[in-house]
Enzyme design. Sequence first.
Site, mmCIF file in Angstrom:
data_model
loop_
_atom_site.group_PDB
_atom_site.id
_atom_site.type_symbol
_atom_site.label_atom_id
_atom_site.label_comp_id
_atom_site.label_asym_id
_atom_site.label_seq_id
_atom_site.Cartn_x
_atom_site.Cartn_y
_atom_site.Cartn_z
ATOM 1 N N SER A 1 -0.018 2.594 14.097
ATOM 2 C CA SER A 1 -0.305 1.544 13.137
ATOM 3 C C SER A 1 0.036 0.171 13.742
ATOM 4 O O SER A 1 -0.413 -0.120 14.841
ATOM 5 C CB SER A 1 0.470 1.830 11.842
ATOM 6 N N ASP B 1 -7.325 9.607 7.640
ATOM 7 C CA ASP B 1 -6.783 8.239 7.570
ATOM 8 C C ASP B 1 -7.855 7.287 7.027
ATOM 9 O O ASP B 1 -8.870 7.054 7.678
ATOM 10 C CB ASP B 1 -6.344 7.809 8.983
ATOM 11 N N HIS C 1 -3.084 8.121 6.691
ATOM 12 C CA HIS C 1 -2.470 7.213 7.674
ATOM 13 C C HIS C 1 -1.022 7.616 7.971
ATOM 14 O O HIS C 1 -0.591 7.593 9.119
ATOM 15 C CB HIS C 1 -2.532 5.789 7.115
HETATM 16 N N1 HSE Z 1 4.509 4.201 5.902
HETATM 17 C C1 HSE Z 1 4.328 3.205 6.913
HETATM 18 C C2 HSE Z 1 2.933 2.671 6.764
HETATM 19 C C3 HSE Z 1 2.548 1.535 7.625
HETATM 20 O O1 HSE Z 1 1.936 1.983 8.797
HETATM 21 C C4 HSE Z 1 5.379 2.138 6.756
HETATM 22 O O2 HSE Z 1 5.875 1.932 5.653
HETATM 23 O O3 HSE Z 1 5.754 1.514 7.751
#
Ligand code: HSE
Length: 343
Positions: free
Chosen positions: A134, A289, A318
Amino acid sequence: MKKLYTHKNSFLLEKGAILPEIEIAYHTYGELNSTKTNVVWICHALTASSDAADWWDGLVGSGKVIDTDRYFVVCANILGSCYGSTGPTSMNPNTQGKYGKDFPWVTIRDLVKAHQLLKAHLGIEKIQLLMGGSMGGYQVLEWAVMESEAIQNMFLIATSAEESAWGKAIHTAQRMAISADPNWDKGEIGIGDAGLKAARGIGMLTYRNYALFKELQSDTDLEIIQNHRASTYIQYQGQKLADRFDALTYYKLTELMDTHQLARGRANSVQEILEEISQETLIMGISSDILCPPAEQKFLAEHLSNSVYYEIDSSYGHDGFLIESEKIGNILLNWIQEKKVFA
Ligand SMILES: N[C@@H](CCO)C(=O)O
Ligand SMILES: CC(=O)SCCNC(=O)CCNC(=O)[C@H](O)C(C)(C)COP(=O)(O)OP(=O)(O)OC[C@H]1O[C@@H](n2cnc3c(N)ncnc32)[C@H](O)[C@@H]1OP(=O)(O)O
Protein backbone atom coordinates in the site's frame (compact mmCIF):
# COMPACT_ATOMS: atom_id res chain seq x y z
CA MET A 1 12.45 -1.74 21.16
CA LYS A 2 11.53 1.59 19.62
CA LYS A 3 14.50 3.93 19.10
CA LEU A 4 14.62 7.59 18.21
CA TYR A 5 16.94 9.39 15.82
CA THR A 6 17.00 13.17 15.98
CA HIS A 7 18.17 15.16 12.99
CA LYS A 8 19.14 18.41 14.65
CA ASN A 9 19.33 20.42 11.44
CA SER A 10 16.49 21.93 9.47
CA PHE A 11 14.67 19.69 7.04
CA LEU A 12 13.43 21.14 3.75
CA LEU A 13 10.18 19.66 2.49
CA GLU A 14 9.40 19.17 -1.20
CA LYS A 15 6.76 21.92 -1.17
CA GLY A 16 9.16 24.42 0.39
CA ALA A 17 8.29 24.45 4.09
CA ILE A 18 11.09 23.86 6.59
CA LEU A 19 10.90 21.78 9.74
CA PRO A 20 13.47 23.11 12.25
CA GLU A 21 14.47 19.53 13.15
CA ILE A 22 12.97 16.08 12.77
CA GLU A 23 12.74 12.96 14.87
CA ILE A 24 12.38 9.52 13.36
CA ALA A 25 11.12 6.61 15.44
CA TYR A 26 12.40 3.25 14.25
CA HIS A 27 12.88 -0.41 15.05
CA THR A 28 15.78 -2.63 14.05
CA TYR A 29 15.87 -6.41 14.36
CA GLY A 30 18.97 -8.59 13.93
CA GLU A 31 22.52 -7.43 13.25
CA LEU A 32 24.19 -5.69 10.33
CA ASN A 33 26.77 -8.15 8.95
CA SER A 34 30.42 -7.20 8.40
CA THR A 35 29.94 -6.77 4.63
CA LYS A 36 26.71 -4.78 5.18
CA THR A 37 24.89 -6.97 2.68
CA ASN A 38 21.97 -8.21 4.76
CA VAL A 39 19.74 -5.13 5.05
CA VAL A 40 15.98 -5.47 4.68
CA TRP A 41 14.10 -2.14 4.95
CA ILE A 42 10.34 -2.28 5.46
CA CYS A 43 8.17 0.72 4.60
CA HIS A 44 4.86 0.82 6.43
CA ALA A 45 1.37 1.84 5.31
CA LEU A 46 -1.13 4.40 6.58
CA THR A 47 -1.73 3.65 10.27
CA ALA A 48 1.09 1.27 11.18
CA SER A 49 4.05 1.97 13.44
CA SER A 50 7.75 1.14 13.06
CA ASP A 51 7.23 -2.20 14.84
CA ALA A 52 7.04 -4.36 11.72
CA ALA A 53 7.59 -7.56 13.71
CA ASP A 54 4.29 -6.74 15.41
CA TRP A 55 2.03 -5.72 12.48
CA TRP A 56 3.70 -8.07 9.96
CA ASP A 57 4.41 -10.83 12.48
CA GLY A 58 3.63 -13.58 9.97
CA LEU A 59 6.56 -12.45 7.83
CA VAL A 60 9.08 -10.79 10.15
CA GLY A 61 10.84 -12.55 13.01
CA SER A 62 13.24 -15.29 14.05
CA GLY A 63 13.07 -18.16 11.51
CA LYS A 64 10.42 -16.38 9.41
CA VAL A 65 10.77 -15.38 5.76
CA ILE A 66 12.23 -12.05 6.78
CA ASP A 67 14.48 -13.85 9.21
CA THR A 68 15.75 -11.56 11.94
CA ASP A 69 18.45 -14.16 12.78
CA ARG A 70 19.96 -13.63 9.32
CA TYR A 71 19.02 -10.16 8.19
CA PHE A 72 19.32 -6.67 9.60
CA VAL A 73 15.74 -5.48 9.38
CA VAL A 74 14.80 -1.80 9.68
CA CYS A 75 11.38 -0.20 9.81
CA ALA A 76 10.95 3.52 10.47
CA ASN A 77 7.81 5.42 11.32
CA ILE A 78 6.89 7.89 8.58
CA LEU A 79 7.17 11.64 8.95
CA GLY A 80 3.71 13.01 9.73
CA SER A 81 2.58 9.96 11.72
CA CYS A 82 1.72 9.87 15.42
CA TYR A 83 3.86 6.86 16.33
CA GLY A 84 7.04 8.72 17.28
CA SER A 85 8.31 10.49 14.18
CA THR A 86 7.73 14.21 13.81
CA GLY A 87 4.11 14.92 12.91
CA PRO A 88 1.11 17.06 13.86
CA THR A 89 1.15 15.71 17.45
CA SER A 90 4.84 16.66 17.95
CA MET A 91 6.17 19.79 19.63
CA ASN A 92 7.26 22.53 17.28
CA PRO A 93 10.64 23.67 18.67
CA ASN A 94 10.01 27.17 17.32
CA THR A 95 6.73 27.71 19.20
CA GLN A 96 7.00 25.19 22.06
CA GLY A 97 3.45 24.18 21.19
CA LYS A 98 2.24 21.20 19.17
CA TYR A 99 2.27 21.59 15.40
CA GLY A 100 -1.41 20.63 15.07
CA LYS A 101 -2.99 22.04 11.91
CA ASP A 102 0.20 24.03 11.20
CA PHE A 103 2.09 20.85 10.38
CA PRO A 104 3.17 21.50 6.80
CA TRP A 105 2.30 19.65 3.62
CA VAL A 106 4.42 16.48 3.38
CA THR A 107 4.86 14.29 0.29
CA ILE A 108 5.92 10.68 -0.20
CA ARG A 109 9.32 12.01 -1.33
CA ASP A 110 9.73 13.75 2.02
CA LEU A 111 9.14 10.44 3.82
CA VAL A 112 11.92 8.84 1.82
CA LYS A 113 14.25 11.82 2.31
CA ALA A 114 13.75 11.56 6.08
CA HIS A 115 14.44 7.83 6.09
CA GLN A 116 17.57 8.36 4.01
CA LEU A 117 18.92 10.36 6.94
CA LEU A 118 18.24 7.42 9.25
CA LYS A 119 19.87 5.05 6.77
CA ALA A 120 23.05 7.16 6.86
CA HIS A 121 22.90 7.34 10.65
CA LEU A 122 22.74 3.52 10.84
CA GLY A 123 25.79 3.19 8.55
CA ILE A 124 23.80 1.45 5.81
CA GLU A 125 25.06 1.88 2.27
CA LYS A 126 22.90 -0.54 0.34
CA ILE A 127 19.47 -1.97 1.00
CA GLN A 128 19.40 -5.56 -0.20
CA LEU A 129 15.62 -5.79 -0.07
CA LEU A 130 13.29 -2.78 0.17
CA MET A 131 9.68 -3.80 0.71
CA GLY A 132 6.25 -2.40 1.41
CA GLY A 133 2.51 -2.70 0.85
CA SER A 134 0.00 0.00 0.00
CA MET A 135 1.55 3.37 0.98
CA GLY A 136 4.66 1.38 1.98
CA GLY A 137 4.98 0.50 -1.68
CA TYR A 138 4.68 4.17 -2.66
CA GLN A 139 7.82 4.84 -0.60
CA VAL A 140 9.63 1.84 -2.09
CA LEU A 141 9.05 3.09 -5.63
CA GLU A 142 10.04 6.66 -4.76
CA TRP A 143 13.21 5.44 -3.04
CA ALA A 144 14.12 3.38 -6.12
CA VAL A 145 13.99 6.57 -8.17
CA MET A 146 15.54 8.93 -5.60
CA GLU A 147 18.49 6.70 -4.67
CA SER A 148 18.59 4.00 -7.28
CA GLU A 149 22.20 3.01 -6.55
CA ALA A 150 21.35 2.09 -2.95
CA ILE A 151 18.40 -0.20 -3.66
CA GLN A 152 19.25 -3.73 -4.77
CA ASN A 153 15.88 -5.54 -4.86
CA MET A 154 12.26 -4.63 -4.18
CA PHE A 155 9.08 -6.30 -3.04
CA LEU A 156 5.81 -4.45 -3.71
CA ILE A 157 2.32 -5.54 -2.71
CA ALA A 158 -1.14 -3.95 -3.12
CA THR A 159 0.38 -0.71 -4.34
CA SER A 160 0.71 1.57 -7.35
CA ALA A 161 2.88 4.13 -9.15
CA GLU A 162 0.43 6.97 -8.51
CA GLU A 163 -2.52 7.56 -6.22
CA SER A 164 -5.59 6.67 -8.24
CA ALA A 165 -8.61 8.93 -8.81
CA TRP A 166 -10.55 6.33 -6.80
CA GLY A 167 -8.10 6.57 -3.90
CA LYS A 168 -8.21 10.38 -3.91
CA ALA A 169 -12.01 10.34 -3.91
CA ILE A 170 -12.07 7.95 -0.92
CA HIS A 171 -9.56 10.09 0.97
CA THR A 172 -11.61 13.20 0.25
CA ALA A 173 -14.71 11.51 1.68
CA GLN A 174 -12.65 10.53 4.75
CA ARG A 175 -11.45 14.10 5.22
CA MET A 176 -15.02 15.36 4.82
CA ALA A 177 -16.01 12.99 7.63
CA ILE A 178 -13.16 14.16 9.88
CA SER A 179 -13.78 17.85 9.25
CA ALA A 180 -17.51 17.41 9.96
CA ASP A 181 -16.63 16.55 13.55
CA PRO A 182 -18.11 19.29 15.79
CA ASN A 183 -14.72 19.85 17.42
CA TRP A 184 -12.67 19.96 14.23
CA ASP A 185 -12.44 23.76 13.98
CA LYS A 186 -10.76 23.95 17.36
CA GLY A 187 -7.75 22.51 15.52
CA GLU A 188 -6.39 20.87 18.63
CA ILE A 189 -4.68 17.55 19.01
CA GLY A 190 -6.62 14.73 20.64
CA ILE A 191 -10.05 15.80 19.46
CA GLY A 192 -12.15 14.83 16.46
CA ASP A 193 -12.64 11.18 17.35
CA ALA A 194 -16.20 11.07 15.97
CA GLY A 195 -14.88 12.18 12.58
CA LEU A 196 -11.98 9.76 12.77
CA LYS A 197 -14.32 6.83 13.49
CA ALA A 198 -16.43 7.72 10.45
CA ALA A 199 -13.30 8.04 8.30
CA ARG A 200 -12.07 4.62 9.41
CA GLY A 201 -15.52 3.22 8.66
CA ILE A 202 -15.24 4.53 5.10
CA GLY A 203 -11.72 3.11 4.92
CA MET A 204 -12.83 -0.35 6.08
CA LEU A 205 -15.30 -0.54 3.20
CA THR A 206 -12.39 -0.16 0.80
CA TYR A 207 -9.96 -2.42 2.71
CA ARG A 208 -12.48 -5.28 2.59
CA ASN A 209 -15.28 -6.03 0.10
CA TYR A 210 -18.83 -7.28 -0.50
CA ALA A 211 -17.98 -10.98 -0.38
CA LEU A 212 -16.07 -10.80 2.90
CA PHE A 213 -18.82 -8.81 4.62
CA LYS A 214 -21.36 -11.33 3.32
CA GLU A 215 -19.26 -14.20 4.65
CA LEU A 216 -18.31 -12.76 8.06
CA GLN A 217 -20.85 -10.09 8.94
CA SER A 218 -24.23 -11.26 7.69
CA ASP A 219 -26.94 -11.33 10.36
CA THR A 220 -27.71 -14.83 11.59
CA ASP A 221 -30.83 -13.66 13.43
CA LEU A 222 -33.46 -13.08 10.75
CA GLU A 223 -35.65 -11.07 13.14
CA ILE A 224 -33.08 -8.35 13.80
CA ILE A 225 -33.95 -4.79 12.64
CA GLN A 226 -31.12 -2.84 14.28
CA ASN A 227 -27.60 -3.35 15.63
CA HIS A 228 -26.79 -5.46 12.62
CA ARG A 229 -23.52 -7.36 12.79
CA ALA A 230 -22.05 -5.41 9.88
CA SER A 231 -22.95 -2.14 11.67
CA THR A 232 -21.41 -3.04 15.00
CA TYR A 233 -18.31 -4.28 13.17
CA ILE A 234 -17.81 -0.95 11.40
CA GLN A 235 -18.51 0.96 14.62
CA TYR A 236 -16.06 -1.23 16.50
CA GLN A 237 -13.35 -0.74 13.88
CA GLY A 238 -13.88 3.04 14.10
CA GLN A 239 -13.49 2.95 17.87
CA LYS A 240 -10.45 0.68 17.62
CA LEU A 241 -8.63 3.19 15.43
CA ALA A 242 -9.75 6.17 17.53
CA ASP A 243 -8.22 4.41 20.56
CA ARG A 244 -4.79 4.27 18.92
CA PHE A 245 -4.63 7.10 16.37
CA ASP A 246 -5.09 10.84 16.02
CA ALA A 247 -7.76 12.47 13.81
CA LEU A 248 -5.64 15.36 12.53
CA THR A 249 -2.78 12.98 11.73
CA TYR A 250 -5.14 10.73 9.78
CA TYR A 251 -6.49 13.73 7.88
CA LYS A 252 -3.01 14.87 6.91
CA LEU A 253 -1.78 11.37 6.03
CA THR A 254 -4.61 10.97 3.52
CA GLU A 255 -3.49 14.25 1.91
CA LEU A 256 0.04 12.88 1.90
CA MET A 257 -1.08 9.73 0.08
CA ASP A 258 -2.75 11.86 -2.57
CA THR A 259 0.64 13.42 -3.42
CA HIS A 260 1.87 10.08 -4.74
CA GLN A 261 2.84 10.60 -8.37
CA LEU A 262 6.08 8.95 -9.41
CA ALA A 263 6.31 10.99 -12.62
CA ARG A 264 5.88 14.45 -11.00
CA GLY A 265 8.66 16.73 -12.28
CA ARG A 266 10.52 13.79 -13.79
CA ALA A 267 8.78 12.44 -16.85
CA ASN A 268 5.83 12.90 -19.13
CA SER A 269 4.17 9.70 -18.03
CA VAL A 270 4.23 7.15 -15.25
CA GLN A 271 5.25 4.51 -17.79
CA GLU A 272 8.34 6.53 -18.70
CA ILE A 273 9.61 6.80 -15.13
CA LEU A 274 8.84 3.16 -14.33
CA GLU A 275 10.91 2.11 -17.32
CA GLU A 276 13.93 3.78 -15.72
CA ILE A 277 13.73 1.48 -12.67
CA SER A 278 15.88 -1.60 -13.14
CA GLN A 279 15.99 -3.38 -9.77
CA GLU A 280 14.82 -6.98 -9.52
CA THR A 281 11.25 -6.60 -8.24
CA LEU A 282 8.66 -8.99 -6.91
CA ILE A 283 5.14 -7.59 -7.35
CA MET A 284 2.02 -9.05 -5.76
CA GLY A 285 -1.63 -8.25 -6.19
CA ILE A 286 -4.58 -9.49 -4.15
CA SER A 287 -7.48 -10.84 -6.20
CA SER A 288 -10.22 -9.15 -4.13
CA ASP A 289 -8.47 -5.78 -3.54
CA ILE A 290 -10.89 -3.01 -4.57
CA LEU A 291 -8.68 -0.16 -3.28
CA CYS A 292 -5.48 -0.90 -5.21
CA PRO A 293 -6.82 -3.54 -7.56
CA PRO A 294 -4.51 -6.05 -9.30
CA ALA A 295 -4.70 -3.98 -12.50
CA GLU A 296 -2.42 -1.46 -10.77
CA GLN A 297 0.22 -4.06 -9.92
CA LYS A 298 -0.02 -5.61 -13.39
CA PHE A 299 0.67 -2.14 -14.77
CA LEU A 300 3.78 -1.94 -12.59
CA ALA A 301 4.91 -5.37 -13.80
CA GLU A 302 4.36 -4.36 -17.41
CA HIS A 303 6.68 -1.35 -17.08
CA LEU A 304 9.30 -2.42 -14.52
CA SER A 305 11.83 -4.19 -16.69
CA ASN A 306 13.11 -6.73 -14.15
CA SER A 307 9.93 -7.67 -12.38
CA VAL A 308 7.76 -10.68 -11.81
CA TYR A 309 4.06 -10.59 -10.90
CA TYR A 310 2.03 -12.95 -8.72
CA GLU A 311 -1.61 -12.66 -7.75
CA ILE A 312 -2.74 -13.97 -4.38
CA ASP A 313 -6.17 -15.51 -4.29
CA SER A 314 -7.70 -14.05 -1.13
CA SER A 315 -11.07 -12.83 0.07
CA TYR A 316 -9.51 -10.27 2.45
CA GLY A 317 -9.28 -7.45 -0.07
CA HIS A 318 -6.65 -4.73 0.36
CA ASP A 319 -6.00 -5.73 3.98
CA GLY A 320 -4.88 -9.10 2.59
CA PHE A 321 -1.37 -7.66 2.42
CA LEU A 322 -1.37 -7.55 6.24
CA ILE A 323 -3.31 -10.76 6.82
CA GLU A 324 -2.28 -13.35 4.17
CA SER A 325 1.22 -13.88 5.55
CA GLU A 326 1.47 -17.55 4.63
CA LYS A 327 0.57 -17.03 0.97
CA ILE A 328 2.76 -13.94 0.71
CA GLY A 329 5.62 -15.62 2.60
CA ASN A 330 5.73 -18.67 0.32
CA ILE A 331 6.02 -16.59 -2.84
CA LEU A 332 8.47 -14.15 -1.25
CA LEU A 333 10.73 -16.93 0.04
CA ASN A 334 10.86 -18.69 -3.34
CA TRP A 335 11.68 -15.42 -5.07
CA ILE A 336 14.40 -14.53 -2.54
CA GLN A 337 16.03 -17.93 -3.14
CA GLU A 338 15.58 -17.93 -6.90
CA LYS A 339 16.95 -14.41 -7.34
CA LYS A 340 19.71 -15.01 -4.76
CA VAL A 341 18.72 -11.74 -3.09
CA PHE A 342 21.11 -12.30 -0.18
CA ALA A 343 23.75 -14.40 -1.97
N1 HSE B 1 -5.28 -1.37 7.27
C1 HSE B 1 -4.27 -0.55 6.67
C2 HSE B 1 -4.84 -0.02 5.38
C3 HSE B 1 -4.02 0.95 4.63
O1 HSE B 1 -3.23 0.31 3.67
C4 HSE B 1 -3.87 0.54 7.62
O2 HSE B 1 -4.67 0.93 8.47
O3 HSE B 1 -2.73 1.00 7.57
C1 LIG C 1 1.27 0.47 17.10
C2 LIG C 1 0.02 -0.23 16.81
O1 LIG C 1 -0.73 -0.56 17.64
S1 LIG C 1 -0.33 -0.59 15.19
C3 LIG C 1 -1.67 -1.69 15.32
C4 LIG C 1 -1.61 -2.64 14.27
N1 LIG C 1 -2.21 -2.10 13.09
C5 LIG C 1 -1.45 -1.73 12.08
O2 LIG C 1 -0.27 -1.88 12.07
C6 LIG C 1 -2.16 -1.16 10.91
C7 LIG C 1 -2.55 -2.19 10.00
N2 LIG C 1 -3.40 -3.17 10.64
C8 LIG C 1 -4.71 -3.15 10.48
O3 LIG C 1 -5.27 -2.27 9.85
C9 LIG C 1 -5.51 -4.25 11.16
O4 LIG C 1 -4.89 -4.54 12.37
C10 LIG C 1 -5.65 -5.54 10.32
C11 LIG C 1 -6.25 -5.17 9.01
C12 LIG C 1 -4.32 -6.18 10.05
C13 LIG C 1 -6.52 -6.54 11.07
O5 LIG C 1 -7.69 -5.94 11.56
P1 LIG C 1 -8.47 -6.55 12.83
O6 LIG C 1 -9.38 -5.51 13.37
O7 LIG C 1 -7.50 -7.10 13.81
O8 LIG C 1 -9.24 -7.78 12.25
P2 LIG C 1 -10.76 -7.98 11.89
O9 LIG C 1 -11.20 -7.08 10.80
O10 LIG C 1 -10.93 -9.43 11.68
O11 LIG C 1 -11.60 -7.55 13.20
C14 LIG C 1 -11.51 -8.27 14.34
C15 LIG C 1 -12.03 -7.46 15.50
O12 LIG C 1 -13.38 -7.04 15.23
C16 LIG C 1 -14.26 -7.58 16.24
N3 LIG C 1 -15.50 -7.90 15.56
C17 LIG C 1 -15.71 -8.82 14.59
N4 LIG C 1 -17.00 -8.81 14.20
C18 LIG C 1 -17.62 -7.86 14.94
C19 LIG C 1 -18.96 -7.38 14.98
N5 LIG C 1 -19.90 -7.88 14.19
N6 LIG C 1 -19.25 -6.39 15.85
C20 LIG C 1 -18.29 -5.87 16.66
N7 LIG C 1 -17.00 -6.29 16.66
C21 LIG C 1 -16.67 -7.27 15.81
C22 LIG C 1 -13.53 -8.80 16.74
O13 LIG C 1 -14.00 -9.18 18.03
C23 LIG C 1 -12.10 -8.34 16.75
O14 LIG C 1 -11.90 -7.54 17.89
P3 LIG C 1 -10.41 -7.34 18.52
O15 LIG C 1 -9.61 -6.67 17.50
O16 LIG C 1 -10.66 -6.51 19.73
O17 LIG C 1 -9.92 -8.73 18.83
